[in-house]
Every structure is written in C-alpha cells, then in structure tokens.
Design an enzyme around this catalytic site. Structure first.
Site, PDB file in Angstrom:
ATOM      1  N   THR A  51       3.819  -8.089  -3.685  1.00 47.52           N
ATOM      2  CA  THR A  51       2.673  -7.170  -3.803  1.00 47.52           C
ATOM      3  C   THR A  51       2.621  -6.301  -2.534  1.00 47.52           C
ATOM      4  OG1 THR A  51       1.171  -8.783  -2.801  1.00 47.52           O
ATOM      5  CG2 THR A  51       1.221  -8.755  -5.193  1.00 47.52           C
ATOM      6  N   TYR A 235     -11.236  -5.886  13.323  1.00 41.54           N
ATOM      7  CA  TYR A 235      -9.780  -5.867  13.121  1.00 41.54           C
ATOM      8  C   TYR A 235      -9.032  -5.917  14.452  1.00 41.54           C
ATOM      9  CZ  TYR A 235      -5.494  -5.719  10.633  1.00 41.54           C
ATOM     10  OH  TYR A 235      -4.266  -6.097  10.138  1.00 41.54           O
ATOM     11  N   LEU A 274      -4.977   0.441   3.305  1.00 45.43           N
ATOM     12  CA  LEU A 274      -4.867   0.671   1.862  1.00 45.43           C
ATOM     13  C   LEU A 274      -5.451  -0.487   1.089  1.00 45.43           C
ATOM     14  CD1 LEU A 274      -1.261   2.058   1.500  1.00 45.43           C
ATOM     15  CD2 LEU A 274      -3.383   3.255   1.085  1.00 45.43           C
ATOM     16  N   VAL A 275      -5.796  -0.216  -0.153  1.00 46.06           N
ATOM     17  CA  VAL A 275      -6.313  -1.271  -1.010  1.00 46.06           C
ATOM     18  C   VAL A 275      -5.171  -2.217  -1.362  1.00 46.06           C
ATOM     19  CG1 VAL A 275      -7.501  -1.789  -3.169  1.00 46.06           C
ATOM     20  CG2 VAL A 275      -7.853   0.430  -2.058  1.00 46.06           C
TER      21      VAL A 275
HETATM   22  P1  NAD Z   1      -0.550  -8.496   0.074  1.00 47.51           P
HETATM   23  O1  NAD Z   1      -1.606  -9.512  -0.091  1.00 47.51           O
HETATM   24  O2  NAD Z   1      -0.467  -7.391  -0.927  1.00 47.51           O
HETATM   25  O3  NAD Z   1       0.917  -9.207   0.090  1.00 47.51           O
HETATM   26  C1  NAD Z   1       1.159 -10.420   0.704  1.00 47.51           C
HETATM   27  C2  NAD Z   1       2.506 -10.978   0.298  1.00 47.51           C
HETATM   28  O4  NAD Z   1       2.698 -12.219   0.999  1.00 47.51           O
HETATM   29  C3  NAD Z   1       2.654 -11.310  -1.191  1.00 47.51           C
HETATM   30  O5  NAD Z   1       3.979 -11.018  -1.612  1.00 47.51           O
HETATM   31  C4  NAD Z   1       2.426 -12.831  -1.238  1.00 47.51           C
HETATM   32  O6  NAD Z   1       3.056 -13.489  -2.322  1.00 47.51           O
HETATM   33  C5  NAD Z   1       3.096 -13.211   0.073  1.00 47.51           C
HETATM   34  N1  NAD Z   1       2.665 -14.512   0.588  1.00 47.51           N
HETATM   35  C6  NAD Z   1       1.436 -14.885   1.023  1.00 47.51           C
HETATM   36  N2  NAD Z   1       1.468 -16.167   1.453  1.00 47.51           N
HETATM   37  C7  NAD Z   1       2.756 -16.593   1.301  1.00 47.51           C
HETATM   38  C8  NAD Z   1       3.424 -17.803   1.583  1.00 47.51           C
HETATM   39  N3  NAD Z   1       2.812 -18.859   2.121  1.00 47.51           N
HETATM   40  N4  NAD Z   1       4.745 -17.887   1.262  1.00 47.51           N
HETATM   41  C9  NAD Z   1       5.410 -16.831   0.702  1.00 47.51           C
HETATM   42  N5  NAD Z   1       4.821 -15.657   0.453  1.00 47.51           N
HETATM   43  C10 NAD Z   1       3.504 -15.543   0.743  1.00 47.51           C
HETATM   44  O7  NAD Z   1      -0.697  -7.938   1.546  1.00 47.51           O
HETATM   45  P2  NAD Z   1      -0.414  -6.537   2.262  1.00 47.51           P
HETATM   46  O8  NAD Z   1      -1.705  -5.842   2.430  1.00 47.51           O
HETATM   47  O9  NAD Z   1       0.743  -5.826   1.646  1.00 47.51           O
HETATM   48  O10 NAD Z   1      -0.012  -7.060   3.706  1.00 47.51           O
HETATM   49  C11 NAD Z   1       1.331  -7.204   4.140  1.00 47.51           C
HETATM   50  C12 NAD Z   1       1.386  -6.924   5.632  1.00 47.51           C
HETATM   51  O11 NAD Z   1       0.975  -5.576   5.875  1.00 47.51           O
HETATM   52  C13 NAD Z   1       0.435  -7.823   6.453  1.00 47.51           C
HETATM   53  O12 NAD Z   1       1.063  -8.133   7.682  1.00 47.51           O
HETATM   54  C14 NAD Z   1      -0.755  -6.896   6.694  1.00 47.51           C
HETATM   55  O13 NAD Z   1      -1.487  -7.244   7.845  1.00 47.51           O
HETATM   56  C15 NAD Z   1      -0.031  -5.572   6.876  1.00 47.51           C
HETATM   57  N6  NAD Z   1      -0.882  -4.369   6.722  1.00 47.51           N
HETATM   58  C16 NAD Z   1      -1.724  -4.209   5.666  1.00 47.51           C
HETATM   59  C17 NAD Z   1      -2.517  -3.070   5.601  1.00 47.51           C
HETATM   60  C18 NAD Z   1      -3.487  -2.844   4.451  1.00 47.51           C
HETATM   61  O14 NAD Z   1      -4.372  -2.016   4.575  1.00 47.51           O
HETATM   62  N7  NAD Z   1      -3.338  -3.529   3.332  1.00 47.51           N
HETATM   63  C19 NAD Z   1      -2.434  -2.081   6.579  1.00 47.51           C
HETATM   64  C20 NAD Z   1      -1.530  -2.239   7.626  1.00 47.51           C
HETATM   65  C21 NAD Z   1      -0.753  -3.393   7.689  1.00 47.51           C
END
Ligand code: NAD
Length: 395
Positions: A51, A235, A274-275
C-alpha cells in the site's frame, strides 16, 4: 457477496478486490504515461510493498524500469466471508499486471521485523534474483516484536515534553474540534523509536550484505516526513519525528556500507503528506492534508503517492546527475508542498476552519474519496452493487 465501505473512525474495515485492482491499474497507467526511466533499477526488494508509498515504489520500479520485484508486506487474506485487507488485493492486482508483461514478481506476506521473514526473503533473492540493486524500506507499523529480545514495542503518536493542543478533524463525521494530546513518557518514546526508527532497516541491509546479495552500487531509500510548523509538535518534534531521526542515523550507517559496496548509497526521501492508512491515524494531520489538497489542486501542483515516487525515481534516484540532497543529506520530494506560498495559504486557512465551513475551506471531499480509494471504493468502471468474490488466493 456485495462489498460496501464500512468506515470505523480512521479505518475502513472492508476492501473491494476489483476496486483495489483498478486503483493499482491507475497507478500503473500513470507510470506508463511518463515513459521508461533510463538506467532504472533491475532487481528490487520493497519492504512494505502492498500500500501507499511502498506500493507506488514497486509499481514505478516494475513498470517504469522493467524491474523484477520482491515485495514484503503484512496483510490479512479474506476469512469467513470477510474481505481481505486492501494490500492483499493490491498485491494480487500488481502481480497479475506485472506477470502479464513478463516481469518477475514474488510476494512474501508476514512480519518483516522477524528473522523468519528476513530469512525467507534472502532465500528468495538467492534462488531467483542472485542480487538486488535497489532496496526500498517503506514500513509503517503500530508495533514491532523485536527479533532478539522478543519484546513487543508499540509506537505512539504523541508530542514530546509538553501537551499539544490544536485543531483536528473527524474525517468520517466532518467535525472539527480541538484536541489536546499529553506528552509521551520516556518509555513510549523509546518504544516508538524501536518500531519506526532505523534498527530494522539496518538489520535488513546487514543481512543482505553479509549474504552477498547486494549488487555492486546497490542503493537503498527509506521515507520520512517533515511538514509545516503547525504539525511539528505531533510529527517532526513528536515521537514519530524522533523515530525518523533514528531512521536518518541508520541511513548514514547504511550509506557508508553501500559506498564500500561498489559506490552505492542510502538516503532518506522526505515525501509529501498524503492520505494513506498510516497518515489517517495521526491526529491533526488529516485536517492539514485536507487544506493542503485544496490549495495544491487549485494551483495544479497536487501529487499522489504514484506521482511522488515516479518523480523520486526519475529525477533523483536514476537521474543522470544523481539525487539532489538538502543540507541534511535528504532528498526532498515534498518540495512542492513546502513552497512558501503554499504554506502561507495553509496558515491563512488553518485558524478559520470550523465544522460549518469545512466543506468550502478545505478539500475534505477529496480527502474522503482518496481515503475510500485506498480500500478500492469509488473507482470508475466498478459495479459496487454486483456480487464480488472476496476470497482470492495469492501465490
Ligand atoms: P502504509 O500504511 O500505506 O503502508 C505500510 C506498508 O507496511 C504496507 O505495505 C504494510 O503491509 C507494511 N507493513 C506494516 N507492518 C508490517 C510488518 N510488520 N511486516 C511487513 N510489512 C508491514 O504507509 P505509508 O503512508 O505508505 O508509509 C510508508 C512510509 O512512508 C513510512 O515510513 C511513512 O512514515 C512514510 N511517509 C508517509 C507519508 C504520508 O503522508 N503517508 C509522508 C511521508 C513519509
């Protein structure tokens, strides 16, 4: 069964298989529309691939560069007539599309923090790929069972040092309220760093290195967020921010290791707010995202996960001049979000938002539709009144 969205607070407990596949299809179309990424990756390990940013990275590597991908994720299949989690269906959609193009795509579903899943991934790389030249680390998890101590650490989203009071929105009900969050205890801070910090990324990279599975010049990237001052207490300066500082520490160690491995590198990419399933759980942030979307869409600079990752790959990771770093050694694909005029517009709207004017001052409608799309709802061409088979096996 007929699958409809069932939203409970900041999660949706159902997901639509065909909708998720269509969502993945939209992301693939975006990458295809941008054309091939010259000299892109060939063999890629994506940790957190099902995701959000990890899925977008996997799609960019596969469809932008023809890369073989090994995806690691933690998703629940459908059980007792209950739909699977969206990452399950996304991965099936991705795998089908990749294999239809003749691309290698293998999946490992399980706890990436565990030794067992690392061993399985190493074996898969050894037998199928030989080595990997790009490792994306994109986990977002509420807990981690430490593989050496057996202790389960739970992360919290709290300020550090003092309580934090600000506006927040219940995105489901559309109610704007004031929330006060008490500061984290030292134990909660340590636990959050243990979950979302850099130790696990280092464990992955050390395991790959000592098994000689890193191609010469291999690169690795993990993702972070900084954002505007209005969110800093929860944050950047909160528990998650301290964990991200630890991720930066890990990036420096991994970078030194990769430099000696044929001139590779590791770095942090700071991405746009992002969402995603992860960000919707953070207090205050969904209200900020709703305002941000309104402004960036009006300006024509709005991007989603796939636009962000396609840009990361084409203009930084694999651009002829290499990545462009900020003073802290990070890549900034949050550059458009952080432009002063965008942030000034957010700061003007922020104090004005109330429950009554939420729909006109913010893009709460866009937030909601993006949120539902994460679960495969609201995609064009899908008949949501038709019977859908929730039980789809993954190979
Ligand atoms: P998300 O929840 O969409 O995706 C998380 C992923 O991690 C998924 O594929 C899930 O299956 C996997 N996962 C979670 N626990 C797991 C485990 N124990 N073993 C294996 N897989 C596992 O999250 P996202 O928003 O895409 O975040 C990903 C990264 O991007 C994070 O480091 C987040 O801090 C960073 N980030 C997010 C944003 C935002 O606004 N969403 C902005 C900047 C950075």
């Amino acid at each position: 069964m007929i699958i409809k969205p069932k939203v409970r607070g900041f999660v949706c407990v159902t997901a639509h298989p065909a909708g998720c596949e269509a969502h993945v299809g939209e992301w693939i179309n975006h990458v295809n529309s941008k054309g091939p990424i010259a000299n892109g990756p060939k063999k890629v390990l994506v940790i957190g691939s099902s995701t959000g940013y990890g899925l977008a990275s996997r799609i960019t590597a596969a469809f932008g560069s023809g890369a073989a991908t090994l995806g690691i994720f933690f998703e629940r299949p459908s059980e007792e007539g209950r739909p699977a989690t969206p990452g399950w269906y996304n991965t099936i959609g991705f795998t089908k599309a990749a294999r239809a193009q003749g691309l290698y795509a293998r999946n490992i579903n399980g706890d990436a923090f565990s030794d067992d899943i690392k061993t399985k991934a190493l074996e898969a790389i050894k037998s199928d790929l030989g080595q990997v030249d790009l490792i994306i680390y994109s986990l977002a998890s509420p807990r981690r069972t430490h593989p050496k101590t057996g202790v389960t650490h739970k992360s919290v989203l709290k300020p550090v040092g003092a309580p934090y009071t600000n506006k927040t929105v219940d995105t489901d009900k559309g109610i704007v309220s004031t929330v006060t969050i008490e500061p984290a205890s030292p134990q909660e801070i340590a636990d959050t760093v243990a979950v979302m910090g850099g130790e696990d990324w280092e464990m992955w990279m050390n395991a790959l290195h000592s098994s000689k599975l890193l191609a010469p010049g291999a690169q690795s990237v993990a993702y972070s967020y900084i954002g505007p001052e209005v969110t800093w207490a929860i944050y950047k300066n909160g528990t998650i921010g301290l964990a991200k500082n630890d991720l930066e520490r890990a990036a420096r160690n991994i970078d030194s290791m990769l430099k000696l491995n044929g001139g590779g590198r590791a770095f942090i990419s700071v991405n746009k707010a992002l969402v995603t399933q992860a960000s919707s759980a953070i207090p205050v942030v969904p209200l900020y995202i709703s305002i941000l979307y309104k402004i960036m869409k009006a300006e024509g600079t709005h991007e989603g996960c796939i636009e962000q990752m396609q840009r990361l790959f084409s203009t930084h990771l694999y651009s002829a001049g290499g990545p462009k770093f900020d003073e802290g050694g990070r890549v900034r694909v949050d550059d458009l979000e952080m432009r002063p005029e965008i942030q000034a517009a957010v700061a003007t709207i922020w104090p004005e938002v109330t429950t009554e004017n939420l729909a006109s001052l913010t893009d709460i409608a866009g937030y909601r539709s993006e949120f539902l799309k994460l679960f495969g709802f609201g995609l064009p061409g899908i008949d949501y009144n038709a019977e859908a088979e929730p039980h789809i096996p993954m190979d």
